[in-house]
Write a protein that holds these residues in place. Structure first.
Motif, PDB file in Angstrom:
ATOM      1  N   ASP A   1      33.115  35.042  43.745  1.00 28.20           N
ATOM      2  CA  ASP A   1      32.344  34.090  42.947  1.00 28.20           C
ATOM      3  C   ASP A   1      33.250  32.919  42.588  1.00 28.20           C
TER       4      ASP A   1
ATOM      5  N   LEU B   1      34.248  31.767  38.761  1.00 29.61           N
ATOM      6  CA  LEU B   1      35.070  32.540  37.824  1.00 29.61           C
ATOM      7  C   LEU B   1      36.496  32.016  37.817  1.00 29.61           C
TER       8      LEU B   1
ATOM      9  N   GLU C   1      37.916  37.589  39.290  1.00 27.10           N
ATOM     10  CA  GLU C   1      37.028  37.482  40.452  1.00 27.10           C
ATOM     11  C   GLU C   1      37.101  38.704  41.365  1.00 27.10           C
TER      12      GLU C   1
ATOM     13  N   GLU D   1      35.034  41.626  39.807  1.00 26.00           N
ATOM     14  CA  GLU D   1      33.622  41.258  39.871  1.00 26.00           C
ATOM     15  C   GLU D   1      33.073  41.445  41.280  1.00 26.00           C
TER      16      GLU D   1
ATOM     17  N   ARG E   1      30.071  44.130  42.840  1.00 29.80           N
ATOM     18  CA  ARG E   1      28.960  43.820  43.751  1.00 29.80           C
ATOM     19  C   ARG E   1      29.038  44.657  45.020  1.00 29.80           C
TER      20      ARG E   1
ATOM     21  N   VAL F   1      32.764  38.156  32.918  1.00 27.82           N
ATOM     22  CA  VAL F   1      32.205  39.101  33.889  1.00 27.82           C
ATOM     23  C   VAL F   1      31.232  40.059  33.209  1.00 27.82           C
ATOM     24  N   SER F   2      31.577  40.532  32.015  1.00 28.96           N
ATOM     25  CA  SER F   2      30.659  41.443  31.315  1.00 28.96           C
ATOM     26  C   SER F   2      29.367  40.727  30.928  1.00 28.96           C
TER      27      SER F   2
ATOM     28  N   ARG G   1      27.987  38.149  32.634  1.00 28.71           N
ATOM     29  CA  ARG G   1      27.205  37.928  33.853  1.00 28.71           C
ATOM     30  C   ARG G   1      26.468  39.194  34.282  1.00 28.71           C
ATOM     31  N   HIS G   2      27.093  40.337  34.039  1.00 20.49           N
ATOM     32  CA  HIS G   2      26.494  41.600  34.487  1.00 20.49           C
ATOM     33  C   HIS G   2      26.059  42.457  33.286  1.00 20.49           C
TER      34      HIS G   2
END
Length: 340
Positions: free
Chosen positions: A183, A186, A190, A193, A197, A239-240, A242-243
């Motif tokens: 990504d 970020l 990265e 993350e 995925r 990251v937390s 985003r997800h």
């Protein structure tokens, strides 16, 4: 119970696949900026082990690109008209790949251990669902500072199936392409993350019990360590966030811990002192937590400094968390946080 035998078809096929793989199947992508002799050491460690080396330079002014070309690496100059991130640099390297089936990512301040590529290829050849492998990254000069030793301890993650790995890794190209690579937005975090995925797409990640790279943190000052830890907090938060709806709860615990120890508890103590001075006793929570972590640490070397800096690190981590959310609410892009 595992009933696989030494002569089973699966084991024999895995062995045959491993034998047929060669360095030509691997392209190394090195990213860096003004790494100087560290970059030269990195490239020289890779060239005998892989079929091709791509060096992505991010605006170096020390002649890194020229020296990399002289050594035989293909150089990609990252477009610096846009915001720099390590993820952008890695994706730029990926875009230059031709036929390589496997990709070794390395930070330019790292030296790849002899034999690592062959070890990693053998692991990938034996498991078609294995997307990423990493080994043990060690600090080159742990004796130089406690901050270097903290890095070395941080990288000593458990061997076996892993939720995520760091910047140095060997990956299956098809797996990376299946999730769209890194990504680029970020500024940190990265790699984990992307691993998240990959796991959601059905791939697996593994940490091997093998030496992989030597890293030169060159971290000798408290301010450097604080900035690096602040960057980690920013990564936890972004990251937390985003997800946040995912079932994994990825990095949510790390984010909460930073906010509890460095924001919520200090505020509770300050407000409580307005009511009764006995609230100051809550300050004992900090040395008690340090003692708890130190006594539970199985490695006696540096256990007390590690525990102390782990607790102290909650404050720059929390700063990184708050900075991310403040910028998010204001609609501003996060800026790169560098410690070198």
């Amino acid at each position: 119970m595992n009933t696989t035998t030494e002569n089973s078809p699966d084991r024999e096929n895995a062995w045959q696949n491993a034998v047929t793989l060669s360095p030509a199947d691997v392209t190394a992508i090195v990213i860096g900026r003004n790494e100087g002799e560290r970059l030269i050491r990195c490239l020289r460690s890779l060239l005998p082990q892989v079929g091709q080396v791509i060096y992505v330079d991010s605006g170096s002014t020390d002649g890194s690109a020229i020296r990399a070309t002289e050594l035989g690496a293909q150089v990609v100059q990252l477009d610096m008209s846009g915001p720099f991130t390590a993820a952008r640099a890695r994706n730029a390297g990926l875009a230059r790949l031709t036929e390589a089936e496997f990709v070794q990512f390395v930070d330019g301040d790292c030296e790849v251990e002899p034999g690592w590529i062959a070890t990693a290829l053998t692991a990938l050849a034996g498991d078609s669902q294995l997307a990423v492998v990493a080994g043990r990254r060690r600090e080159r000069h742990p004796e130089a500072s406690i901050y270097n030793r903290l890095c070395d301890a941080e990288w000593n993650t458990p061997v076996g199936p892993a939720r995520a790995v760091g910047g140095d890794l060997l990956a299956r190209r098809a797996a990376l392409e299946s999730v769209g690579g890194y990504d680029p937005g970020l500024i940190a975090g990265e790699e984990p993350e992307m691993c998240l995925r990959l796991a959601r797409a059905g791939w697996s990640i593994r940490r091997l019990d093998a030496p992989m790279t030597l890293h030169d943190a060159a971290m000798t000052r408290l301010g450097q360590w604080s900035r690096r830890t602040r960057r980690a907090g920013h990564a936890f938060a972004e990251v937390s966030w985003r997800h946040r709806t995912g079932p994994e709860g990825f990095w949510q615990r790390e984010t909460r811990r930073a906010l509890i120890w460095a924001v919520a508890l200090p505020l509770a103590i300050l407000l409580g002192l307005l009511v009764t001075p006995w609230t100051g006793a809550l300050l004992l929570a900090y040395p008690l937590q340090v003692a708890r972590m130190a006594l539970r640490d199985p490695d006696p070397k540096d256990r007390w400094p590690r525990a102390f800096y782990t607790m102290l690190g909650k404050f720059p981590e929390a700063r990184g968390v708050l900075e991310f959310h403040l910028r998010r609410l204001l609609g501003r892009r996060s800026e790169l946080i560098e410690y070198k």
